[in-house]
Motif scaffolding. Structure first.
Motif, mmCIF file in Angstrom:
data_model
loop_
_atom_site.group_PDB
_atom_site.id
_atom_site.type_symbol
_atom_site.label_atom_id
_atom_site.label_comp_id
_atom_site.label_asym_id
_atom_site.label_seq_id
_atom_site.Cartn_x
_atom_site.Cartn_y
_atom_site.Cartn_z
ATOM 1 N N ILE A 133 0.845 -1.205 0.000
ATOM 2 C CA ILE A 133 0.000 0.000 0.000
ATOM 3 C C ILE A 133 0.876 1.248 0.000
ATOM 4 O O ILE A 133 0.614 2.205 -0.739
ATOM 5 N N ARG A 134 1.915 1.251 0.810
ATOM 6 C CA ARG A 134 2.836 2.399 0.857
ATOM 7 C C ARG A 134 3.461 2.666 -0.516
ATOM 8 O O ARG A 134 3.528 3.816 -0.965
ATOM 9 N N ARG A 135 3.924 1.607 -1.165
ATOM 10 C CA ARG A 135 4.541 1.774 -2.489
ATOM 11 C C ARG A 135 3.538 2.302 -3.503
ATOM 12 O O ARG A 135 3.869 3.151 -4.340
ATOM 13 N N ARG A 136 2.311 1.810 -3.456
ATOM 14 C CA ARG A 136 1.292 2.279 -4.397
ATOM 15 C C ARG A 136 1.028 3.767 -4.181
ATOM 16 O O ARG A 136 0.932 4.531 -5.140
ATOM 17 N N MET A 137 0.905 4.192 -2.917
ATOM 18 C CA MET A 137 0.664 5.614 -2.652
ATOM 19 C C MET A 137 1.807 6.464 -3.186
ATOM 20 O O MET A 137 1.570 7.519 -3.781
ATOM 21 N N LYS A 138 3.023 6.003 -2.994
ATOM 22 C CA LYS A 138 4.184 6.754 -3.475
ATOM 23 C C LYS A 138 4.138 6.896 -4.995
ATOM 24 O O LYS A 138 4.351 7.986 -5.532
ATOM 25 N N ARG A 139 3.851 5.797 -5.690
ATOM 26 C CA ARG A 139 3.803 5.837 -7.166
ATOM 27 C C ARG A 139 2.690 6.760 -7.661
ATOM 28 O O ARG A 139 2.876 7.479 -8.645
ATOM 29 N N ILE A 140 1.540 6.748 -6.993
ATOM 30 C CA ILE A 140 0.440 7.613 -7.422
ATOM 31 C C ILE A 140 0.820 9.078 -7.236
ATOM 32 O O ILE A 140 0.584 9.909 -8.118
ATOM 33 N N CYS A 141 1.417 9.408 -6.097
ATOM 34 C CA CYS A 141 1.829 10.797 -5.862
ATOM 35 C C CYS A 141 2.839 11.254 -6.909
ATOM 36 O O CYS A 141 2.750 12.374 -7.414
ATOM 37 N N GLU A 142 3.783 10.376 -7.230
ATOM 38 C CA GLU A 142 4.758 10.716 -8.268
ATOM 39 C C GLU A 142 4.064 10.932 -9.601
ATOM 40 O O GLU A 142 4.347 11.898 -10.310
ATOM 41 N N LYS A 143 3.145 10.042 -9.955
ATOM 42 C CA LYS A 143 2.433 10.135 -11.225
ATOM 43 C C LYS A 143 1.616 11.424 -11.308
ATOM 44 O O LYS A 143 1.554 12.075 -12.358
ATOM 45 N N LEU A 144 0.978 11.811 -10.196
ATOM 46 C CA LEU A 144 0.135 13.004 -10.170
ATOM 47 C C LEU A 144 0.930 14.280 -9.891
ATOM 48 O O LEU A 144 0.365 15.374 -9.893
ATOM 49 N N ASN A 145 2.223 14.112 -9.620
ATOM 50 C CA ASN A 145 3.088 15.243 -9.308
ATOM 51 C C ASN A 145 2.547 16.050 -8.121
ATOM 52 O O ASN A 145 2.456 17.277 -8.174
ATOM 53 N N ILE A 146 2.183 15.323 -7.071
ATOM 54 C CA ILE A 146 1.700 15.965 -5.846
ATOM 55 C C ILE A 146 2.611 15.575 -4.689
ATOM 56 O O ILE A 146 3.408 14.644 -4.792
ATOM 57 N N TYR A 147 2.471 16.298 -3.591
ATOM 58 C CA TYR A 147 3.262 16.043 -2.392
ATOM 59 C C TYR A 147 3.137 14.582 -1.967
ATOM 60 O O TYR A 147 2.043 14.013 -1.977
ATOM 61 N N GLN A 148 4.262 13.988 -1.605
ATOM 62 C CA GLN A 148 4.310 12.583 -1.202
ATOM 63 C C GLN A 148 3.389 12.316 -0.007
ATOM 64 O O GLN A 148 3.460 12.998 0.996
ATOM 65 N N LYS A 149 2.531 11.315 -0.153
ATOM 66 C CA LYS A 149 1.602 10.927 0.908
ATOM 67 C C LYS A 149 1.987 9.547 1.428
ATOM 68 O O LYS A 149 2.273 8.647 0.669
ATOM 69 N N SER A 150 1.949 9.431 2.724
ATOM 70 C CA SER A 150 2.118 8.124 3.355
ATOM 71 C C SER A 150 0.745 7.694 3.858
ATOM 72 O O SER A 150 -0.177 8.508 3.946
ATOM 73 N N PRO A 151 0.596 6.432 4.211
ATOM 74 C CA PRO A 151 -0.686 6.021 4.805
ATOM 75 C C PRO A 151 -1.047 6.852 6.038
ATOM 76 O O PRO A 151 -2.214 7.150 6.263
ATOM 77 N N HIS A 152 -0.048 7.251 6.801
ATOM 78 C CA HIS A 152 -0.354 8.078 7.979
ATOM 79 C C HIS A 152 -0.888 9.448 7.565
ATOM 80 O O HIS A 152 -1.752 10.013 8.237
ATOM 81 N N LYS A 153 -0.409 9.978 6.457
ATOM 82 C CA LYS A 153 -0.936 11.253 5.950
ATOM 83 C C LYS A 153 -2.407 11.121 5.566
ATOM 84 O O LYS A 153 -3.192 12.051 5.738
#
Length: 173
Positions: free
Chosen positions: A131-151
């Motif tokens: 889940i963490r890796r997926r969130m990181k990849r989505i943020c990179e793809k969308l060019n938005i601030y890095q989100k963690s599950p805690h965020k």
């Protein structure tokens, strides 16, 4: 019931992320949506069973009773387990899925109808890291601030606070 879409949100990345997740439905993205709209922890998410879901007419709630954990054994190997308790005693709770996300349960059953755990892939329980890796990849793809599950959990709390929901509800979640 609370409608996460109708609540105002100061974080402009939230709508961008949710729009992407809702238009690219798969098991990982549904999990991320659940974290944003219920405030559940990533370890609680990957430890869910279908018996944790309760239908209440036109909405669902999730009984939070377990969490995933990881540790190194005496051989230095990583061991992934499900604990019979959440992270804290206060973590034992019911998380409400907002009505506009009631479709999630049916979609999860369609994707993984027979799994011991809800979030499984190829017969194995998904880990928090997937889940963490997926969130990181989505943020990179969308060019938005890095989100963690805690965020995601903090965003949920911020949305409730920004919209002046009862403090007892916020603390309970």
């Amino acid at each position: 019931l609370l409608s996460m879409r109708s609540l105002s949100v100061k974080n402009t990345d939230y709508p961008i992320m949710m729009d992407y997740l809702e238009t690219h439905i798969d098991i990982w993205n549904i999990g991320i949506i659940l974290m944003f709209v219920t405030g559940i922890r990533v370890g609680e998410l990957v430890s869910l069973s279908y018996s944790d879901f309760e239908e209440h007419g036109n909405f669902f709630s999730i009984k939070i009773r377990h969490t995933a954990t990881r540790y190194q054994n005496e051989n230095g190997e990583w061991v992934y387990e499900i604990k019979d308790t959440p992270k804290t005693d206060a973590g034992i709770r019911n998380a409400v899925i907002p009505m506009q996300y009631s479709w999630i349960y049916g979609e999860l059953k369609r994707i993984n109808p027979d799994g011991e755990y809800v979030f499984m892939r190829n017969g194995k329980r998904m880990t928090t890291n997937t889940i963490r890796r997926r969130m990181k990849r989505i943020c990179e793809k969308l060019n938005i601030y890095q989100k963690s599950p805690h965020k995601a959990r903090k965003t949920y709390g911020s949305i409730l606070i920004d919209n002046k929901l009862d403090e007892r509800l916020i603390i309970g979640q």
